[in-house]
Design a protein around this motif. Structure first.
Motif, PDB file in Angstrom:
ATOM      1  N   ARG A 230       0.766  -1.271   0.236  1.00 11.98           N
ATOM      2  CA  ARG A 230      -0.047   0.033  -0.118  1.00 11.98           C
ATOM      3  C   ARG A 230       0.955   1.233  -0.162  1.00 11.98           C
ATOM      4  N   LEU A 231       0.667   1.989  -0.938  1.00  7.28           N
ATOM      5  CA  LEU A 231       1.330   3.271  -1.087  1.00  7.28           C
ATOM      6  C   LEU A 231       0.661   4.464  -0.343  1.00  7.28           C
ATOM      7  N   GLU A 232      -0.502   4.574  -0.716  1.00  8.85           N
ATOM      8  CA  GLU A 232      -1.202   5.641  -0.344  1.00  8.85           C
ATOM      9  C   GLU A 232      -2.467   5.312  -0.312  1.00  8.85           C
ATOM     10  N   GLU A 233      -3.568   5.835   0.590  1.00  6.80           N
ATOM     11  CA  GLU A 233      -4.814   5.934   0.496  1.00  6.80           C
ATOM     12  C   GLU A 233      -5.777   7.100  -0.236  1.00  6.80           C
ATOM     13  N   ILE A 234      -6.336   6.507  -1.163  1.00  8.23           N
ATOM     14  CA  ILE A 234      -6.802   7.631  -2.231  1.00  8.23           C
ATOM     15  C   ILE A 234      -8.477   7.318  -2.153  1.00  8.23           C
ATOM     16  N   ASP A 235      -9.195   8.535  -2.423  1.00 11.38           N
ATOM     17  CA  ASP A 235     -10.619   8.393  -2.587  1.00 11.38           C
ATOM     18  C   ASP A 235     -11.055   7.868  -3.787  1.00 11.38           C
ATOM     19  N   CYS A 236     -12.415   7.576  -3.907  1.00 13.48           N
ATOM     20  CA  CYS A 236     -13.109   6.943  -5.158  1.00 13.48           C
ATOM     21  C   CYS A 236     -13.104   8.180  -6.331  1.00 13.48           C
ATOM     22  N   GLU A 237     -12.862   9.332  -5.927  1.00 11.10           N
ATOM     23  CA  GLU A 237     -12.897  10.352  -6.946  1.00 11.10           C
ATOM     24  C   GLU A 237     -11.443  10.182  -7.831  1.00 11.10           C
ATOM     25  N   GLU A 238     -10.355  10.318  -6.908  1.00 15.14           N
ATOM     26  CA  GLU A 238      -8.961  10.128  -7.113  1.00 15.14           C
ATOM     27  C   GLU A 238      -8.885   8.477  -8.108  1.00 15.14           C
ATOM     28  N   MET A 239      -9.530   7.800  -7.661  1.00 11.53           N
ATOM     29  CA  MET A 239      -9.273   6.508  -8.452  1.00 11.53           C
ATOM     30  C   MET A 239      -9.862   6.445  -9.769  1.00 11.53           C
ATOM     31  N   SER A 240     -10.883   7.137  -9.622  1.00 10.94           N
ATOM     32  CA  SER A 240     -11.736   7.273 -10.902  1.00 10.94           C
ATOM     33  C   SER A 240     -10.804   8.224 -11.987  1.00 10.94           C
ATOM     34  N   LYS A 241      -9.910   9.043 -11.621  1.00 15.66           N
ATOM     35  CA  LYS A 241      -9.458  10.093 -12.297  1.00 15.66           C
ATOM     36  C   LYS A 241      -8.179   9.257 -13.041  1.00 15.66           C
ATOM     37  N   ARG A 242      -7.706   8.420 -12.091  1.00 22.52           N
ATOM     38  CA  ARG A 242      -6.448   7.691 -12.423  1.00 22.52           C
ATOM     39  C   ARG A 242      -6.705   6.591 -13.337  1.00 22.52           C
ATOM     40  N   ALA A 243      -7.863   5.886 -13.060  1.00 21.78           N
ATOM     41  CA  ALA A 243      -8.281   4.783 -13.929  1.00 21.78           C
ATOM     42  C   ALA A 243      -8.366   5.101 -15.315  1.00 21.78           C
ATOM     43  N   ALA A 244      -8.591   6.368 -15.607  1.00 19.12           N
ATOM     44  CA  ALA A 244      -8.671   6.929 -17.204  1.00 19.12           C
ATOM     45  C   ALA A 244      -7.210   7.388 -17.656  1.00 19.12           C
ATOM     46  N   GLN A 245      -6.335   7.259 -16.702  1.00 16.87           N
ATOM     47  CA  GLN A 245      -5.062   7.895 -17.267  1.00 16.87           C
ATOM     48  C   GLN A 245      -4.050   6.827 -17.909  1.00 16.87           C
ATOM     49  N   LYS A 246      -3.463   6.895 -19.113  1.00 18.46           N
ATOM     50  CA  LYS A 246      -2.956   5.850 -19.920  1.00 18.46           C
ATOM     51  C   LYS A 246      -1.958   5.161 -19.063  1.00 18.46           C
ATOM     52  N   GLU A 247      -1.114   5.664 -18.094  1.00 20.45           N
ATOM     53  CA  GLU A 247      -0.024   4.961 -17.638  1.00 20.45           C
ATOM     54  C   GLU A 247      -0.770   3.848 -16.674  1.00 20.45           C
ATOM     55  N   TYR A 248      -1.843   4.099 -15.978  1.00 20.36           N
ATOM     56  CA  TYR A 248      -2.420   3.268 -15.053  1.00 20.36           C
ATOM     57  C   TYR A 248      -3.485   2.503 -15.882  1.00 20.36           C
ATOM     58  N   ILE A 249      -3.944   2.588 -16.878  1.00 16.19           N
ATOM     59  CA  ILE A 249      -4.454   1.748 -17.943  1.00 16.19           C
ATOM     60  C   ILE A 249      -3.413   0.626 -18.595  1.00 16.19           C
ATOM     61  N   GLU A 250      -2.479   1.139 -18.924  1.00 19.65           N
ATOM     62  CA  GLU A 250      -1.402   0.112 -19.489  1.00 19.65           C
ATOM     63  C   GLU A 250      -0.861  -0.591 -18.328  1.00 19.65           C
ATOM     64  N   ALA A 251      -0.689  -0.001 -16.972  1.00 17.80           N
ATOM     65  CA  ALA A 251      -0.329  -0.885 -15.790  1.00 17.80           C
ATOM     66  C   ALA A 251      -1.261  -2.106 -15.571  1.00 17.80           C
ATOM     67  N   MET A 252      -2.611  -1.756 -15.619  1.00 15.89           N
ATOM     68  CA  MET A 252      -3.430  -2.669 -15.310  1.00 15.89           C
ATOM     69  C   MET A 252      -3.461  -3.876 -16.253  1.00 15.89           C
ATOM     70  N   LYS A 253      -3.385  -3.399 -17.672  1.00 16.02           N
ATOM     71  CA  LYS A 253      -3.472  -4.492 -18.658  1.00 16.02           C
ATOM     72  C   LYS A 253      -2.252  -5.356 -18.523  1.00 16.02           C
TER      73      LYS A 253
END
Length: 95
Positions: free
Chosen positions: A66-89
């Motif tokens: 666990r690096l950090e606690e983030i809220d749902c709004e921040e997670m939604s923003k990150r989920a749309a960012q290319k770096e995180y999409i590629e990481a999840m793939k």
């Protein structure tokens, strides 16, 4: 705990998930103990670094830090960012 499966994935005795203070150190230690890397430690949108190793018996160990606690709004923003999409793939691939 249940996981998805596909016909391409090999039979696996079990999936184990560990939350560690230093995921990178545990990942390295697992490799030194005879595990093989499935996916290296990778930062994901939900505030964690995650990597997987396969032990000599075929079990998959998910190593989380666990690096950090983030809220749902921040997670939604990150989920749309290319770096995180590629990481999840990347972490969803099974070698």
């Amino acid at each position: 705990m249940m996981f998805d499966a596909t016909e391409k994935w090999p039979d696996t005795p079990s999936f184990l998930r560990l939350y560690m203070e230093d995921g990178d150190a545990v990942f390295k230690q697992a490799l030194q103990a005879g595990a093989t890397a499935v996916t290296p430690m990778t930062k994901l949108a939900f505030g964690e670094r995650v990597g997987r190793v396969r032990d000599p018996l075929g079990n998959i160990w998910w190593i989380h830090q666990r690096l950090e606690e983030i809220d749902c709004e921040e997670m939604s923003k990150r989920a749309a960012q290319k770096e995180y999409i590629e990481a999840m793939k990347y972490v969803l691939k099974l070698r």
